[in-house]
Structures are given as C-alpha cells and as structure tokens.
Write a protein that holds these residues in place. Structure first.
Motif, PDB file in Angstrom:
ATOM      1  N   GLY A 309       0.764  -1.312   0.063  1.00  0.00           N
ATOM      2  CA  GLY A 309      -0.065  -0.173   0.089  1.00  0.00           C
ATOM      3  C   GLY A 309       0.812   1.146  -0.057  1.00  0.00           C
ATOM      4  O   GLY A 309       0.574   2.183  -0.679  1.00  0.00           O
ATOM      5  N   ASN A 310       2.035   1.443   0.595  1.00  0.00           N
ATOM      6  CA  ASN A 310       2.726   2.427   0.797  1.00  0.00           C
ATOM      7  C   ASN A 310       3.484   2.490  -0.321  1.00  0.00           C
ATOM      8  O   ASN A 310       3.512   3.559  -1.104  1.00  0.00           O
ATOM      9  CB  ASN A 310       3.860   2.312   1.976  1.00  0.00           C
ATOM     10  CG  ASN A 310       3.383   2.424   3.344  1.00  0.00           C
ATOM     11  OD1 ASN A 310       2.317   3.248   3.480  1.00  0.00           O
ATOM     12  ND2 ASN A 310       4.209   2.035   4.500  1.00  0.00           N
ATOM     13  N   ALA A 311       4.087   1.405  -0.890  1.00  0.00           N
ATOM     14  CA  ALA A 311       4.653   1.552  -2.383  1.00  0.00           C
ATOM     15  C   ALA A 311       3.923   2.110  -3.360  1.00  0.00           C
ATOM     16  O   ALA A 311       4.234   3.019  -4.154  1.00  0.00           O
ATOM     17  CB  ALA A 311       5.079   0.230  -2.904  1.00  0.00           C
ATOM     18  N   GLY A 342      11.208   7.613  -3.183  1.00  0.00           N
ATOM     19  CA  GLY A 342      12.367   7.472  -2.397  1.00  0.00           C
ATOM     20  C   GLY A 342      12.273   7.973  -1.133  1.00  0.00           C
ATOM     21  O   GLY A 342      11.688   8.855  -0.607  1.00  0.00           O
ATOM     22  N   ILE A 343      13.533   7.727  -0.262  1.00  0.00           N
ATOM     23  CA  ILE A 343      13.537   8.328   1.135  1.00  0.00           C
ATOM     24  C   ILE A 343      14.872   9.016   1.534  1.00  0.00           C
ATOM     25  O   ILE A 343      16.069   8.096   1.241  1.00  0.00           O
ATOM     26  CB  ILE A 343      13.482   7.218   2.198  1.00  0.00           C
ATOM     27  CG1 ILE A 343      11.798   6.654   1.945  1.00  0.00           C
ATOM     28  CG2 ILE A 343      13.487   7.730   3.597  1.00  0.00           C
ATOM     29  CD1 ILE A 343      11.732   5.352   2.745  1.00  0.00           C
ATOM     30  N   ALA A 344      15.107  10.060   1.965  1.00  0.00           N
ATOM     31  CA  ALA A 344      16.328  10.747   1.900  1.00  0.00           C
ATOM     32  C   ALA A 344      16.995   9.881   3.252  1.00  0.00           C
ATOM     33  O   ALA A 344      16.341   9.546   3.999  1.00  0.00           O
ATOM     34  CB  ALA A 344      16.144  12.158   2.399  1.00  0.00           C
ATOM     35  N   ILE A 371       1.739   5.237  11.234  1.00  0.00           N
ATOM     36  CA  ILE A 371       1.739   3.864  12.329  1.00  0.00           C
ATOM     37  C   ILE A 371       1.871   2.677  11.537  1.00  0.00           C
ATOM     38  O   ILE A 371       2.219   1.553  12.096  1.00  0.00           O
ATOM     39  CB  ILE A 371       0.483   3.633  13.079  1.00  0.00           C
ATOM     40  CG1 ILE A 371       0.114   5.100  13.951  1.00  0.00           C
ATOM     41  CG2 ILE A 371       0.703   2.827  14.296  1.00  0.00           C
ATOM     42  CD1 ILE A 371      -1.050   5.209  14.635  1.00  0.00           C
ATOM     43  N   GLY A 372       1.583   2.569  10.354  1.00  0.00           N
ATOM     44  CA  GLY A 372       1.655   1.372   9.412  1.00  0.00           C
ATOM     45  C   GLY A 372       2.884   0.368   9.598  1.00  0.00           C
ATOM     46  O   GLY A 372       2.874  -0.692   9.952  1.00  0.00           O
ATOM     47  N   LEU A 373       4.019   1.426   9.213  1.00  0.00           N
ATOM     48  CA  LEU A 373       5.427   0.707   9.412  1.00  0.00           C
ATOM     49  C   LEU A 373       5.486   0.199  10.855  1.00  0.00           C
ATOM     50  O   LEU A 373       6.276  -0.946  10.792  1.00  0.00           O
ATOM     51  CB  LEU A 373       6.344   1.725   8.992  1.00  0.00           C
ATOM     52  CG  LEU A 373       6.491   1.767   7.266  1.00  0.00           C
ATOM     53  CD1 LEU A 373       7.408   2.744   7.080  1.00  0.00           C
ATOM     54  CD2 LEU A 373       6.627   0.420   6.743  1.00  0.00           C
ATOM     55  N   THR A 374       5.336   0.814  11.852  1.00  0.00           N
ATOM     56  CA  THR A 374       5.416   0.459  12.949  1.00  0.00           C
ATOM     57  C   THR A 374       4.651  -1.002  13.547  1.00  0.00           C
ATOM     58  O   THR A 374       5.256  -1.781  13.989  1.00  0.00           O
ATOM     59  CB  THR A 374       4.839   1.653  14.213  1.00  0.00           C
ATOM     60  OG1 THR A 374       5.467   2.960  13.737  1.00  0.00           O
ATOM     61  CG2 THR A 374       5.837   1.379  15.423  1.00  0.00           C
ATOM     62  N   ILE A 375       3.514  -1.064  13.084  1.00  0.00           N
ATOM     63  CA  ILE A 375       2.781  -2.274  13.057  1.00  0.00           C
ATOM     64  C   ILE A 375       3.624  -3.416  12.696  1.00  0.00           C
ATOM     65  O   ILE A 375       3.596  -4.499  12.967  1.00  0.00           O
ATOM     66  CB  ILE A 375       1.348  -1.939  12.810  1.00  0.00           C
ATOM     67  CG1 ILE A 375       0.675  -0.900  13.703  1.00  0.00           C
ATOM     68  CG2 ILE A 375       0.612  -3.408  12.708  1.00  0.00           C
ATOM     69  CD1 ILE A 375      -0.724  -0.690  13.114  1.00  0.00           C
ATOM     70  N   ILE A 399      13.211   0.041  -1.134  1.00  0.00           N
ATOM     71  CA  ILE A 399      13.191  -1.110  -1.036  1.00  0.00           C
ATOM     72  C   ILE A 399      12.887  -1.543   0.473  1.00  0.00           C
ATOM     73  O   ILE A 399      13.985  -1.234   1.284  1.00  0.00           O
ATOM     74  CB  ILE A 399      14.178  -2.081  -1.415  1.00  0.00           C
ATOM     75  CG1 ILE A 399      14.920  -1.760  -2.897  1.00  0.00           C
ATOM     76  CG2 ILE A 399      14.224  -3.630  -1.318  1.00  0.00           C
ATOM     77  CD1 ILE A 399      16.207  -2.441  -3.340  1.00  0.00           C
ATOM     78  N   PHE A 400      11.664  -2.140   0.846  1.00  0.00           N
ATOM     79  CA  PHE A 400      11.212  -2.629   2.146  1.00  0.00           C
ATOM     80  C   PHE A 400      11.623  -4.020   2.144  1.00  0.00           C
ATOM     81  O   PHE A 400      11.126  -4.817   1.360  1.00  0.00           O
ATOM     82  CB  PHE A 400       9.992  -2.147   2.423  1.00  0.00           C
ATOM     83  CG  PHE A 400       9.801  -0.790   2.827  1.00  0.00           C
ATOM     84  CD1 PHE A 400       9.704   0.212   1.945  1.00  0.00           C
ATOM     85  CD2 PHE A 400       9.684  -0.438   4.330  1.00  0.00           C
ATOM     86  CE1 PHE A 400       9.293   1.773   2.253  1.00  0.00           C
ATOM     87  CE2 PHE A 400       9.843   0.978   4.655  1.00  0.00           C
ATOM     88  CZ  PHE A 400       9.548   1.986   3.515  1.00  0.00           C
ATOM     89  N   HIS A 401      12.495  -4.534   3.375  1.00  0.00           N
ATOM     90  CA  HIS A 401      12.838  -5.801   3.322  1.00  0.00           C
ATOM     91  C   HIS A 401      12.350  -6.475   4.595  1.00  0.00           C
ATOM     92  O   HIS A 401      12.380  -5.409   5.439  1.00  0.00           O
ATOM     93  CB  HIS A 401      14.306  -6.088   3.261  1.00  0.00           C
ATOM     94  CG  HIS A 401      15.254  -5.204   2.434  1.00  0.00           C
ATOM     95  ND1 HIS A 401      15.900  -5.871   1.481  1.00  0.00           N
ATOM     96  CD2 HIS A 401      15.489  -3.897   2.060  1.00  0.00           C
ATOM     97  CE1 HIS A 401      16.493  -4.896   0.812  1.00  0.00           C
ATOM     98  NE2 HIS A 401      16.507  -3.909   1.124  1.00  0.00           N
TER      99      HIS A 401
HETATM  100  P1  ADP Z   1       1.893   6.116   6.458  1.00  0.00           P
HETATM  101  O1  ADP Z   1       0.448   5.739   7.018  1.00  0.00           O
HETATM  102  O2  ADP Z   1       2.004   7.575   6.723  1.00  0.00           O
HETATM  103  O3  ADP Z   1       2.277   5.663   5.234  1.00  0.00           O
HETATM  104  P2  ADP Z   1       3.599   4.326   7.523  1.00  0.00           P
HETATM  105  O4  ADP Z   1       4.347   4.116   8.977  1.00  0.00           O
HETATM  106  O5  ADP Z   1       3.288   3.176   6.568  1.00  0.00           O
HETATM  107  O6  ADP Z   1       2.759   5.414   7.655  1.00  0.00           O
HETATM  108  O7  ADP Z   1       4.935   5.131   6.728  1.00  0.00           O
HETATM  109  C1  ADP Z   1       5.561   6.156   7.474  1.00  0.00           C
HETATM  110  C2  ADP Z   1       6.198   7.109   6.405  1.00  0.00           C
HETATM  111  O8  ADP Z   1       7.192   6.314   5.503  1.00  0.00           O
HETATM  112  C3  ADP Z   1       5.275   7.588   5.446  1.00  0.00           C
HETATM  113  O9  ADP Z   1       4.684   8.623   5.977  1.00  0.00           O
HETATM  114  C4  ADP Z   1       6.341   7.910   4.182  1.00  0.00           C
HETATM  115  O10 ADP Z   1       7.013   9.194   4.588  1.00  0.00           O
HETATM  116  C5  ADP Z   1       7.471   7.045   4.469  1.00  0.00           C
HETATM  117  N1  ADP Z   1       7.269   6.032   3.545  1.00  0.00           N
HETATM  118  C6  ADP Z   1       6.692   4.599   3.759  1.00  0.00           C
HETATM  119  N2  ADP Z   1       6.662   3.952   2.380  1.00  0.00           N
HETATM  120  C7  ADP Z   1       7.540   4.626   1.709  1.00  0.00           C
HETATM  121  C8  ADP Z   1       7.764   4.222   0.204  1.00  0.00           C
HETATM  122  N3  ADP Z   1       7.370   3.084  -0.515  1.00  0.00           N
HETATM  123  N4  ADP Z   1       8.449   5.162  -0.473  1.00  0.00           N
HETATM  124  C9  ADP Z   1       8.615   6.449   0.200  1.00  0.00           C
HETATM  125  N5  ADP Z   1       8.424   6.837   1.396  1.00  0.00           N
HETATM  126  C10 ADP Z   1       7.737   5.815   2.295  1.00  0.00           C
END
Ligand code: ADP
Length: 410
Positions: A309-311, A342-344, A371-375, A399-401
């Motif tokens: 979903g984030n991607a 991308g992410i800095a 919170i999504g990534l924390t979960i 890339i999320f691993h």
């Molecule tokens: P959110 O619900 O805001 O997406 P997440 O915890 O899932 O919360 O993600 C935290 C933050 O990480 C996001 O707000 C975004 O800034 C960054 N992020 C997550 N996935 C990606 C991705 N695939 N590419 C770039 N940034 C990302």
C-alpha cells in the motif's frame, strides 16, 4: 535500612579491632613482665664482664636505696655483691618502672589506636554504604518523577572492572535508563495521539458549526468531507489499538505452514486493481520452489499489505512495484521494491518509529498516520524476523525488506 547497614559494617570493623586490642593488651600484661623477669635473672646469673668492672672492688655492702659509697679503687669487682645489689630492691624497682612504662605506653597506644580505629571504621563503613545511599536517593528521585537521575560511577573503570556495588549501581542505571525511555515514549505517544486527533476533530467541528449557523449549505461535498475526517479518526483508533496490542505482544499468532508464494499472490490480487487505476505496474518475482515458513497468514498478509500500500502511495503514475521473495540462509527474504519518491538518508533510521512521516502534509492528504510501518515491524518481530528499509535517496525509489525464518522440518 541505610543506617542499619552502616551500623553493621561499622561495628563489625570495630569489633575486629577491639578483639585484636584486647588480645594484645592481655598478652603483653601476662607475658611481658615474665619475660623481662626471666631475662633479668638470667643477666644476674651471668653478668657481662663490662658491667662487673664498673663496680668498685670494696663494695661489699649494698647501701639502702641502692646507693653505693665506695672509698677505694684497685681491687677486682666482687660479683656476689653486684648480684646481691642487682637482685634486691633495685630489681623490684626496675621491674616496677618497666611495667608502669609498658602499661602507660600500652594505654596510650590503646587510646590512640581506638580513636584511629573509630575514624577508620567510620570512613570505611561510609565508603561501603555510599553506593547504597546514592541508589536509595536516586530511586527516591525517580519515584518522584525525575527519570534522568543516575548513580555516579567512576569514569576510569570499564564494566568488567566494577566491584559488586558498582555493578549493582550500573544495573540500577540501566533500569533507570529504560524507565526514562518508556516514560519518554509514553509522553510522546500521548502528545502524538492528541495531535493526530485534534485536526480531524477541529475540521468536523468547524463544518458542523458552519452547517448549524447555515453559513454552509448542506451539500454532498460537505458531508463527504466530514465523513472523510471521521473515517480518518476511526482508522487512527484502529491502528493505535493494533499497535498497542502488537507492542505488548498481545497478538496471539495462529501459526500454520505457508509458502511465501501464496502470501505474495494474495497481496498481488488485493492490489492489482488499485495499481491499474493509478497507472503503476505491479510485478511478482518469486522462484517456484521456496521453502515453507511458519507464520500467521493474516498477520503476514497485513505486513505485505502495509508495504505494498505504501509503495503504491509513494510511487507516481508510470512507476513499477515488484513483490519478491527469495531464500537466504535460514530465512525467506521478502522485498517490496518501488521506483517511487524514495527516502532521504536522514529519514531511513526513523521510518519505523511511531507517527513518523517524511512529508507530513503529503501523508495527511494520502490519509497515512505514520503507524503502518511500526505495526509491520512489530508483526515481523513477533515472527522472529527482521524488517528494514534501503533507499538510494529522494527520487531513487525504496526497498522494504523483511525476513521470516524457514519452518523447521521436525
Ligand atoms: P503512513 O500511513 O503515513 O504511510 P507508514 O508508517 O506506513 O505511515 O509510513 C511512514 C512514512 O514512511 C510515510 O509517511 C512515508 O513518509 C514513508 N514511506 C513509507 N513507505 C514509503 C515508500 N515506499 N516510499 C517512500 N516513502 C515511504
């Protein structure tokens, strides 16, 4: 409790010294004069010639009080007279004077030793008790809410050179540190939750006031906006509930044997349409025969859903997202690869923190609460796996691993 320990140490040290002093005193009282008398008598039996020569030869009588009144010289000394003189009252006098000198010096030494012993016991006891006192004070301060309180430890020692007290203090400091961390997280969470809830609530209230005052017309767009904000609140509450359960390890895992392919396929089918709608390509890259994993299907799908979903959210139209899985040592290594925004580098290490969003305004529009990534992290860790992110930088994709251990064969 403090004074009891101090008292115990103080009196133990003092007792040892007192026993030593008593033995010393009694021994000298009993032995010293006896030794002296025996040696003196021995001396009388065999006086050294040098001493015998000092007495005049006519000294046949022993005068009263040990005074001698010799008249002439020239005859040899009379050893019997000398012996009688030295073993008479003089012997007793010398013995008495010697004993009183010894007694006096022992008394002085005893008093001095006692004073020194008391001072030394006080210093030693207080040194031994000092860390316990410091810990007690620090514990009291922590109990009063000063979580940054620590017990001082010597800078020049490293951990394996600590004595028992120092090690105890070190463990105490570690405990204080973790309490401080928990407290900071609690405050931060409270602040973040308040902050997250305030915006939708303010929006809902604003719209409702405008409707009540008839400043705004009750049209579908207005209701839709109110609905969106309420929806955001509902998501936030659900996410928070999930997070608190995951962090407290209160999510019971329903473990089953799964193939990595079925998890990836489930994610692919769930998102296929959304990707098509946005114009982002979704691909799968999984070898056919991967080892099985032991996991909770629903929870692992949730992890993949969050990442996919984030991607989708952070990849613009025309981009590509690849869901991949491969075997690596004893793990299955899942990757969600995108060529999006991308992410800095400075954000990478915070990305799994609660409520962390790289671009807060953008995430708000996309509805993310951070919170999504924390979960996802908590869920992966519940499966004894690891999760991390790599990105070459802004505009370079991410890339999320995550890894999940391969199911054991027994
Ligand atoms: P959110 O619900 O805001 O997406 P997440 O915890 O899932 O919360 O993600 C935290 C933050 O990480 C996001 O707000 C975004 O800034 C960054 N992020 C997550 N996935 C990606 C991705 N695939 N590419 C770039 N940034 C990302």
């Amino acid at each position: 409790m403090r004074s009891k320990l101090f008292g115990k140490i103080f009196f133990s040290i003092l007792l040892v010294i007192l026993v030593w002093m008593a033995v010393f005193y009694l021994t000298t009282q009993v032995v010293l004069t006896r030794i002296f008398t025996r040696q003196y008598d021995n001396f009388l039996q065999n006086p050294p010639p040098a001493i015998a020569e000092e007495f005049p030869p006519e000294e046949n009588q022993i005068p009263e009080g040990g005074q001698q009144q010799g008249e002439g010289m020239g005859q040899g000394p009379n050893p019997n007279n000398i012996r009688a003189f030295l073993s008479g009252r003089l012997r007793e006098e010398i013995r008495r004077i010697f004993q009183s000198a010894v007694n006096l010096s022992i008394r002085l030494a005893t008093i001095l030793a006692l004073v020194v012993a008391i001072i030394a016991s006080l210093i030693i006891a207080s040194q031994l008790v000092k860390p316990a006192r410091q810990m007690s004070v620090a514990a009291q301060r922590i109990a009063d809410g000063h979580y940054s309180e620590r017990v001082a430890l010597p800078d020049n020692l490293n951990q394996n050179q600590y004595d028992e007290w120092q090690d105890f203090a070190h463990q105490f400091n570690l405990m204080a540190e973790s309490l401080e961390e928990t407290e900071t997280m609690r405050r931060q969470l409270l602040g973040d939750v308040t902050h997250e809830m305030r915006t939708p609530l303010t929006t809902i209230k604003g719209y409702m006031e405008a409707l009540m005052d008839e400043v705004m017309q009750p049209e579908p767009a207005t209701f839709h906006r109110i609905y969106q904000e309420a929806d955001r609140l509902q998501h936030l509450v659900a996410d928070l509930q999930e997070l608190s359960r995951a962090e407290a390890h209160a999510i019971p895992l329903e473990l089953e044997v799964l193939t990595p392919n079925e998890l990836i396929e489930a994610a692919y089918h769930r998102f296929q349409l959304q990707f098509e709608d946005k114009g982002v390509t979704l691909e799968v890259d999984v070898p056919d025969s991967l080892p099985m994993i032991h996991g909770d299907r629903q929870r692992l799908e949730q992890v993949l859903t969050n990442l996919t979903g984030n991607a989708l959210n952070y990849t613009p139209e025309g981009g590509t997202v690849i869901l991949s899985a491969a075997v690596e040592k004893q793990n299955i290594h899942f990757r969600v690869i995108d060529n999006g925004i991308g992410i800095a580098e400075e954000h990478l290490k915070h990305i799994f923190d609660r409520f962390y969003r790289v671009d807060k305004s953008r995430a708000r529009v996309s509805g993310g609460s951070g919170i999504g990534l924390t979960i996802a992290k908590s869920l992966v860790e519940l499966h004894q796996g690891e999760i991390w992110v790599t990105s070459a930088g802004e505009g370079q994709g991410s890339i999320f691993h995550f890894t999940i251990p391969v199911a054991s064969m027994d």
